[in-house]
Motif scaffolding. Sequence first.
Motif, PDB file in Angstrom:
ATOM      1  N   ILE A  60      39.887  39.895  45.001  1.00  0.00           N
ATOM      2  CA  ILE A  60      39.836  38.657  45.765  1.00  0.00           C
ATOM      3  C   ILE A  60      39.620  38.926  47.246  1.00  0.00           C
ATOM      4  CG2 ILE A  60      42.326  38.481  46.129  1.00  0.00           C
ATOM      5  CD1 ILE A  60      39.905  35.586  45.245  1.00  0.00           C
ATOM      6  N   ALA A  61      40.112  40.048  47.740  1.00  0.00           N
ATOM      7  CA  ALA A  61      39.905  40.386  49.150  1.00  0.00           C
ATOM      8  C   ALA A  61      38.426  40.634  49.433  1.00  0.00           C
ATOM      9  CB  ALA A  61      40.731  41.612  49.534  1.00  0.00           C
ATOM     10  N   THR A  62      37.732  41.281  48.490  1.00  0.00           N
ATOM     11  CA  THR A  62      36.294  41.506  48.629  1.00  0.00           C
ATOM     12  C   THR A  62      35.538  40.196  48.549  1.00  0.00           C
ATOM     13  OG1 THR A  62      36.422  43.751  47.740  1.00  0.00           O
ATOM     14  CG2 THR A  62      34.277  42.656  47.627  1.00  0.00           C
ATOM     15  N   TYR A  63      35.914  39.330  47.610  1.00  0.00           N
ATOM     16  CA  TYR A  63      35.236  38.042  47.487  1.00  0.00           C
ATOM     17  C   TYR A  63      35.375  37.241  48.778  1.00  0.00           C
ATOM     18  CZ  TYR A  63      35.504  39.083  42.434  1.00  0.00           C
ATOM     19  OH  TYR A  63      35.406  39.668  41.197  1.00  0.00           O
ATOM     20  N   LYS A  64      36.565  37.265  49.352  1.00  0.00           N
ATOM     21  CA  LYS A  64      36.783  36.544  50.604  1.00  0.00           C
ATOM     22  C   LYS A  64      35.913  37.123  51.711  1.00  0.00           C
ATOM     23  CE  LYS A  64      40.334  35.271  53.990  1.00  0.00           C
ATOM     24  NZ  LYS A  64      41.756  35.378  54.382  1.00  0.00           N
ATOM     25  N   LYS A  65      35.830  38.436  51.771  1.00  0.00           N
ATOM     26  CA  LYS A  65      35.008  39.085  52.791  1.00  0.00           C
ATOM     27  C   LYS A  65      33.548  38.683  52.643  1.00  0.00           C
ATOM     28  CE  LYS A  65      34.000  43.690  54.704  1.00  0.00           C
ATOM     29  NZ  LYS A  65      34.658  43.491  56.005  1.00  0.00           N
ATOM     30  N   LEU A  66      33.070  38.631  51.403  1.00  0.00           N
ATOM     31  CA  LEU A  66      31.666  38.274  51.159  1.00  0.00           C
ATOM     32  C   LEU A  66      31.403  36.793  51.448  1.00  0.00           C
ATOM     33  CD1 LEU A  66      30.861  40.325  47.937  1.00  0.00           C
ATOM     34  CD2 LEU A  66      30.547  40.967  50.341  1.00  0.00           C
ATOM     35  N   LEU A  67      32.396  35.947  51.202  1.00  0.00           N
ATOM     36  CA  LEU A  67      32.244  34.525  51.540  1.00  0.00           C
ATOM     37  C   LEU A  67      32.023  34.332  53.030  1.00  0.00           C
ATOM     38  CD1 LEU A  67      35.036  32.945  49.313  1.00  0.00           C
ATOM     39  CD2 LEU A  67      32.605  32.390  49.182  1.00  0.00           C
ATOM     40  N   MET A  68      32.541  35.268  53.820  1.00  0.00           N
ATOM     41  CA  MET A  68      32.469  35.158  55.270  1.00  0.00           C
ATOM     42  C   MET A  68      31.383  36.051  55.879  1.00  0.00           C
ATOM     43  SD  MET A  68      36.620  35.168  55.852  1.00  0.00           S
ATOM     44  CE  MET A  68      36.597  34.726  57.587  1.00  0.00           C
ATOM     45  N   THR A  69      30.650  36.765  55.034  1.00  0.00           N
ATOM     46  CA  THR A  69      29.602  37.676  55.502  1.00  0.00           C
ATOM     47  C   THR A  69      28.232  37.061  55.246  1.00  0.00           C
ATOM     48  OG1 THR A  69      30.999  39.596  54.994  1.00  0.00           O
ATOM     49  CG2 THR A  69      28.646  40.007  55.301  1.00  0.00           C
ATOM     50  N   LYS A  70      27.515  36.754  56.291  1.00  0.00           N
ATOM     51  CA  LYS A  70      26.187  36.141  56.187  1.00  0.00           C
ATOM     52  C   LYS A  70      26.216  34.957  55.218  1.00  0.00           C
ATOM     53  CE  LYS A  70      24.144  40.624  57.222  1.00  0.00           C
ATOM     54  NZ  LYS A  70      23.374  41.779  56.762  1.00  0.00           N
ATOM     55  N   PRO A  71      27.132  34.030  55.446  1.00  0.00           N
ATOM     56  CA  PRO A  71      27.331  32.959  54.468  1.00  0.00           C
ATOM     57  C   PRO A  71      26.299  31.850  54.541  1.00  0.00           C
ATOM     58  CG  PRO A  71      28.803  32.632  56.325  1.00  0.00           C
ATOM     59  CD  PRO A  71      28.079  33.935  56.579  1.00  0.00           C
ATOM     60  N   TRP A  72      25.912  31.382  53.395  1.00  0.00           N
ATOM     61  CA  TRP A  72      25.108  30.176  53.221  1.00  0.00           C
ATOM     62  C   TRP A  72      25.376  29.711  51.808  1.00  0.00           C
ATOM     63  CZ3 TRP A  72      23.644  27.144  56.790  1.00  0.00           C
ATOM     64  CH2 TRP A  72      22.611  26.194  56.614  1.00  0.00           C
ATOM     65  N   TRP A  73      24.945  28.515  51.460  1.00  0.00           N
ATOM     66  CA  TRP A  73      25.344  27.951  50.183  1.00  0.00           C
ATOM     67  C   TRP A  73      24.904  28.781  48.978  1.00  0.00           C
ATOM     68  CZ3 TRP A  73      21.549  26.953  46.707  1.00  0.00           C
ATOM     69  CH2 TRP A  73      20.250  26.746  47.185  1.00  0.00           C
ATOM     70  N   ASP A  74      23.782  29.496  49.095  1.00  0.00           N
ATOM     71  CA  ASP A  74      23.248  30.208  47.937  1.00  0.00           C
ATOM     72  C   ASP A  74      24.164  31.328  47.456  1.00  0.00           C
ATOM     73  OD1 ASP A  74      22.589  31.441  50.397  1.00  0.00           O
ATOM     74  OD2 ASP A  74      20.899  32.512  49.532  1.00  0.00           O
ATOM     75  N   THR A  75      24.794  32.049  48.392  1.00  0.00           N
ATOM     76  CA  THR A  75      25.731  33.100  47.983  1.00  0.00           C
ATOM     77  C   THR A  75      27.143  32.541  47.833  1.00  0.00           C
ATOM     78  OG1 THR A  75      26.032  33.744  50.304  1.00  0.00           O
ATOM     79  CG2 THR A  75      24.415  34.984  49.009  1.00  0.00           C
ATOM     80  N   VAL A  76      27.536  31.654  48.721  1.00  0.00           N
ATOM     81  CA  VAL A  76      28.900  31.115  48.692  1.00  0.00           C
ATOM     82  C   VAL A  76      29.198  30.428  47.367  1.00  0.00           C
ATOM     83  CG1 VAL A  76      30.393  29.318  49.678  1.00  0.00           C
ATOM     84  CG2 VAL A  76      29.189  30.923  51.184  1.00  0.00           C
ATOM     85  N   ASP A  77      28.248  29.656  46.868  1.00  0.00           N
ATOM     86  CA  ASP A  77      28.514  28.914  45.635  1.00  0.00           C
ATOM     87  C   ASP A  77      28.636  29.838  44.429  1.00  0.00           C
ATOM     88  OD1 ASP A  77      28.381  26.800  47.326  1.00  0.00           O
ATOM     89  OD2 ASP A  77      26.608  25.870  46.445  1.00  0.00           O
ATOM     90  N   ARG A  78      27.859  30.901  44.407  1.00  0.00           N
ATOM     91  CA  ARG A  78      27.991  31.884  43.312  1.00  0.00           C
ATOM     92  C   ARG A  78      29.331  32.593  43.388  1.00  0.00           C
ATOM     93  NH1 ARG A  78      22.688  35.654  42.508  1.00  0.00           N
ATOM     94  NH2 ARG A  78      24.017  36.692  40.961  1.00  0.00           N
ATOM     95  N   ILE A  79      29.728  32.955  44.587  1.00  0.00           N
ATOM     96  CA  ILE A  79      31.006  33.642  44.749  1.00  0.00           C
ATOM     97  C   ILE A  79      32.149  32.716  44.358  1.00  0.00           C
ATOM     98  CG2 ILE A  79      32.587  34.747  46.383  1.00  0.00           C
ATOM     99  CD1 ILE A  79      30.022  35.511  48.030  1.00  0.00           C
ATOM    100  N   ALA A  80      32.096  31.481  44.839  1.00  0.00           N
ATOM    101  CA  ALA A  80      33.184  30.535  44.594  1.00  0.00           C
ATOM    102  C   ALA A  80      33.309  30.175  43.117  1.00  0.00           C
ATOM    103  CB  ALA A  80      32.973  29.276  45.431  1.00  0.00           C
ATOM    104  N   ALA A  81      32.221  29.719  42.518  1.00  0.00           N
ATOM    105  CA  ALA A  81      32.274  29.201  41.154  1.00  0.00           C
ATOM    106  C   ALA A  81      32.315  30.294  40.102  1.00  0.00           C
ATOM    107  CB  ALA A  81      31.087  28.276  40.907  1.00  0.00           C
ATOM    108  N   HIS A  82      31.575  31.379  40.316  1.00  0.00           N
ATOM    109  CA  HIS A  82      31.499  32.434  39.299  1.00  0.00           C
ATOM    110  C   HIS A  82      32.535  33.532  39.523  1.00  0.00           C
ATOM    111  CE1 HIS A  82      27.828  30.898  37.408  1.00  0.00           C
ATOM    112  NE2 HIS A  82      27.432  30.582  38.628  1.00  0.00           N
ATOM    113  N   LEU A  83      32.527  34.132  40.699  1.00  0.00           N
ATOM    114  CA  LEU A  83      33.416  35.264  40.937  1.00  0.00           C
ATOM    115  C   LEU A  83      34.863  34.817  41.138  1.00  0.00           C
ATOM    116  CD1 LEU A  83      31.101  37.425  43.211  1.00  0.00           C
ATOM    117  CD2 LEU A  83      31.585  37.730  40.776  1.00  0.00           C
ATOM    118  N   CYS A  84      35.099  33.916  42.081  1.00  0.00           N
ATOM    119  CA  CYS A  84      36.462  33.427  42.273  1.00  0.00           C
ATOM    120  C   CYS A  84      36.923  32.641  41.049  1.00  0.00           C
ATOM    121  CB  CYS A  84      36.548  32.558  43.520  1.00  0.00           C
ATOM    122  SG  CYS A  84      36.282  33.451  45.066  1.00  0.00           S
ATOM    123  N   GLY A  85      36.041  31.848  40.491  1.00  0.00           N
ATOM    124  CA  GLY A  85      36.397  31.100  39.282  1.00  0.00           C
ATOM    125  C   GLY A  85      36.828  32.020  38.162  1.00  0.00           C
ATOM    126  N   GLY A  86      36.073  33.099  37.942  1.00  0.00           N
ATOM    127  CA  GLY A  86      36.442  34.071  36.917  1.00  0.00           C
ATOM    128  C   GLY A  86      37.727  34.809  37.253  1.00  0.00           C
TER     129      GLY A  86
END
Length: 234
Positions: free
Chosen positions: A99-125
């Motif tokens: 989860i610490a990595t997912y959070k870091k990636l959510l805040m790294t070069k963020p835009w909806w295309d990566t954020v939504d995959r991280i949120a719904a797929h990675l964090c969701g899983g």
Amino acid sequence: MKSSTEFCMAVSSALAEHKNEENRIPMEKYMKNQFPFYGIKAPEQKKILAPILKEFKDITEEERLKTAIQLFLQPMRECHYAALALLEKGIKKAPEESIATYKKLLMTKPWWDTVDRIAAHLCGGYFQRYPEKLRSYTEEWRASDHLWLRRSSLLHQLKYKGNTDVELLFETIGKLKQEHEFFIEKAIGWALREYSKTDAEAVIRFLNEIEVRPLSRREGLKWVRNKHPELLPS
């Protein structure tokens, strides 16, 4: 054992070999020129990455997380997509510290295309694997000053259907409902629309009891309006 550096080199090299100048400009324009692209569309990206992901299928979970961060440091957007593809291969094995990595990636070069995959797929899983952590992280992220963490807090349960913690979802929407921010308004509507496919009446009752932004309401009721208009007041 395959290393993160080897994976990054393999991905960067393979993507660079398939760059397409004709596709690059419209792809960059579609993403509001937020990032440079090689110009490789999603189906071709998948074909290019498939043999590399297979070659590195035994990568350790620690290396998987490290690799994703390294790829997000690359300038080209397709490298970021490759990082997410690699992480998605490990969803069912994700260690607690993921989860610490997912959070870091959510805040790294963020835009909806990566954020939504991280949120719904990675964090969701992740929260399906560690359900006891869902509330605390959702509460923390919805209170963040970072736009994309707040958006993520709305999308963690997007694919949960009947397993949705409805109280937490509605509570989170209540905390963010009056933000004049397109990406929050849209995420609220998206979350409500998805849950309406499981319990349309609960979503209708919620929207009758709470005032949300017009875009959120419109998006939240879109599926009901199209599929079950009889449930809506005339």
